[in-house]
Write an enzyme that holds these catalytic residues in place. Structure first.
Site, PDB file in Angstrom:
ATOM      1  N   VAL A  19       1.036  -1.321  -0.609  1.00  0.00           N
ATOM      2  CA  VAL A  19       0.510   0.382   0.232  1.00  0.00           C
ATOM      3  C   VAL A  19       0.683   0.772   0.013  1.00  0.00           C
ATOM      4  O   VAL A  19       2.018   1.176   1.306  1.00  0.00           O
ATOM      5  CB  VAL A  19      -0.691  -0.047   1.220  1.00  0.00           C
ATOM      6  CG1 VAL A  19      -1.989   1.206   1.441  1.00  0.00           C
ATOM      7  CG2 VAL A  19      -1.495  -1.259   1.209  1.00  0.00           C
ATOM      8  N   CYS A  20       0.677   1.969  -0.740  1.00  0.00           N
ATOM      9  CA  CYS A  20       0.898   3.508  -1.607  1.00  0.00           C
ATOM     10  C   CYS A  20       1.270   4.223   0.172  1.00  0.00           C
ATOM     11  O   CYS A  20       0.078   4.651   0.975  1.00  0.00           O
ATOM     12  CB  CYS A  20       1.331   4.614  -2.470  1.00  0.00           C
ATOM     13  SG  CYS A  20       1.275   5.635  -1.899  1.00  0.00           S
TER      14      CYS A  20
END
Lengths: 98, 130
Positions: free
Chosen positions: B77-78
């Site tokens: 997940v960024c």
């Protein structure tokens, strides 16, 4: 050769036109999600499909079915999710338009 | 073939996480390896443990969690996208002095470098836009 995916209806977005402008001979366009609305006969987008025999057109079957649509197999071939994977493998790159 | 997937659309408001899930399942069934799923922009909401869909609807965060667990897929997940949308792990919760965290198991918060790394190590990178 590139596989382009288009996920927007031609009635809400110009990406189909933009994509065709950048398509090379032998590229493929796969209509997914609302993109499948472009495959309907008698529409401006279908005319564009007919005007580009150098591009291979596909539509994702589950997305057509979810919208109660069918595609004319002459110009736009229907593929299922396995067919999507096969296209992604067959073409060297996948370019998503959204 | 080694395949990575990028998801940019939010669950339930776009079709992106659902289309990507179907694609990933088919790719695995065909014998391909999914190297990494990169959740970016609104796609990070797939990692929110607090999402509760209606019982007759697909539970997208749970679906992603199980496919990752069963096939040992790296799910990143960024961090920049995640924290501004309130998707945080215990480390970020403590860094920003928040009372709770909500990152789902199997998901990992990391940086854009992981997307670059995925494109280097994969034969194909497929993006599912909003």
């Amino acid at each position: 050769m590139i596989l382009h995916t288009i996920n927007k209806s031609p009635y809400s977005s110009a990406i189909f036109n933009d994509c065709l402008r950048l398509c090379s001979d032998g590229d493929a366009i796969l209509f997914i999600e609302d993109g499948v609305y472009a495959t309907q006969q008698g529409t401006d987008s279908y005319q564009l499909i007919e005007q580009h025999p150098e591009v291979n057109f596909f539509a994702l079957a589950p997305d057509l079915e979810a919208r109660g649509l069918t595609s004319d197999q002459a110009k736009v071939l229907t593929v299922d999710d396995n067919g999507f994977v096969e296209l992604a493998v067959k073409y060297q790159k996948v370019q998503s338009w959204y | 073939m080694i395949i990575s997937v990028v998801i940019l659309g939010a669950p339930y408001s776009t079709q992106a996480p659902a289309t990507a899930l179907r694609f990933a399942k088919s790719a695995i069934a065909a014998g391909h390896t999914i190297h990494r799923i990169f959740f970016y922009h609104d796609g990070v909401n797939c990692a929110n443990e607090l999402i509760i869909p209606a019982q007759d609807e697909i539970h997208l965060p749970n679906e992603w969690q199980s496919i990752a667990k069963e096939n040992t897929i790296d799910m990143v997940v960024c961090i920049a996208s995640a924290i501004k949308r309130g998707v945080i792990d215990p480390t970020e919760a403590s860094r920003y002095e928040k009372p709770a965290s909500n990152l789902k198991d199997q998901f990992e918060i990391s940086g854009l470098g992981q997307l670059v790394d995925a494109s280097i190590h994969s034969d194909r990178v497929i993006t599912f836009g909003p």
